[in-house]
Design a protein around this motif. Structure first.
Motif, mmCIF file in Angstrom:
data_model
loop_
_atom_site.group_PDB
_atom_site.id
_atom_site.type_symbol
_atom_site.label_atom_id
_atom_site.label_comp_id
_atom_site.label_asym_id
_atom_site.label_seq_id
_atom_site.Cartn_x
_atom_site.Cartn_y
_atom_site.Cartn_z
ATOM 1 N N ARG A 194 0.820 -1.218 0.000
ATOM 2 C CA ARG A 194 0.000 0.000 0.000
ATOM 3 C C ARG A 194 0.853 1.268 0.000
ATOM 4 N N HIS A 195 2.039 1.166 0.600
ATOM 5 C CA HIS A 195 2.897 2.340 0.732
ATOM 6 C C HIS A 195 4.110 2.282 -0.197
ATOM 7 N N SER A 196 4.050 1.398 -1.190
ATOM 8 C CA SER A 196 5.109 1.257 -2.201
ATOM 9 C C SER A 196 6.495 1.047 -1.584
ATOM 10 N N LEU A 197 6.538 0.256 -0.525
ATOM 11 C CA LEU A 197 7.813 -0.102 0.094
ATOM 12 C C LEU A 197 8.330 -1.384 -0.545
ATOM 13 N N PRO A 198 9.632 -1.582 -0.582
ATOM 14 C CA PRO A 198 10.168 -2.787 -1.218
ATOM 15 C C PRO A 198 9.781 -4.057 -0.446
ATOM 16 N N PRO A 199 9.590 -5.169 -1.155
ATOM 17 C CA PRO A 199 9.212 -6.430 -0.501
ATOM 18 C C PRO A 199 10.278 -6.950 0.451
ATOM 19 N N ALA A 200 11.536 -6.701 0.140
ATOM 20 C CA ALA A 200 12.630 -7.180 0.982
ATOM 21 C C ALA A 200 13.238 -6.011 1.745
ATOM 22 N N ASP A 201 13.769 -6.316 2.924
ATOM 23 C CA ASP A 201 14.455 -5.321 3.749
ATOM 24 C C ASP A 201 15.752 -5.960 4.236
#
Length: 121
Positions: free
Chosen positions: A58-65
Motif C-alpha cells: 500500500r505504501h510502495s515499500l520494497p518487498p525485501a528489507d
C-alpha cells in the motif's frame, strides 16, 4: 522368577526392550506435539508477515528489507547459541522463512500494482 533374583538373560533383554519401546513412544509423542506447535507458530508468523506485505504494498515499500533481515539473522544466531542450538542451522531455517516471506511480499506487491488493492494470499 523369585523375589530378589535377577531375571534370566533373555528375560532381562525383553524387559529392557519394552522399557526402551515405551520411552521411544513417549519421546515420539513429545516430538509430535512440538511439531504441531511449530506448525501453528509458523502459521501465526505468516499471518503477521502477510499484513506486513500488505502494508508495504500500500505504501510502495520494497518487498525485501536486507538490513532488517541481517539483524534478524544475527539475533536468531545469538538466541540459538544461548539455547545450545547450532547457529548455522538456525540461520538456514530463518533464511528459508525469509525467502518465503519475501516471495509472498512480491506477490502481494504485484497484485496491488494490478488491482490497486493488496489481495489476501
Amino acid at each position: 522368577m523369585s523375589e530378589g533374583t535377577a531375571p534370566a538373560g533373555g528375560e532381562a533383554a525383553a524387559i529392557a526392550d519394552q522399557a526402551a519401546r515405551e520411552r521411544l513412544s513417549y519421546l515420539r509423542g513429545s516430538i509430535d506435539n512440538l511439531d504441531a506447535a511449530l506448525v501453528h507458530l509458523l502459521a501465526e508468523r505468516f499471518k503477521c508477515t502477510q499484513q506486513v506485505g500488505e502494508l508495504k504494498a500500500r505504501h510502495s515499500l520494497p518487498p525485501a528489507d536486507p538490513a532488517r533481515e541481517a539483524a534478524q539473522i544475527e539475533r536468531l544466531r545469538r538466541l540459538a547459541e544461548d539455547a545450545k542450538l547450532d547457529p548455522a542451522f538456525a540461520e538456514k531455517f530463518l533464511n528459508f522463512i525469509i525467502g518465503e516471506v519475501v516471495r509472498h511480499h512480491r506477490a502481494i506487491a504485484d497484485r496491488t500494482q494490478e488491482t490497486g488493492e493488496p489481495a489476501a494470499g
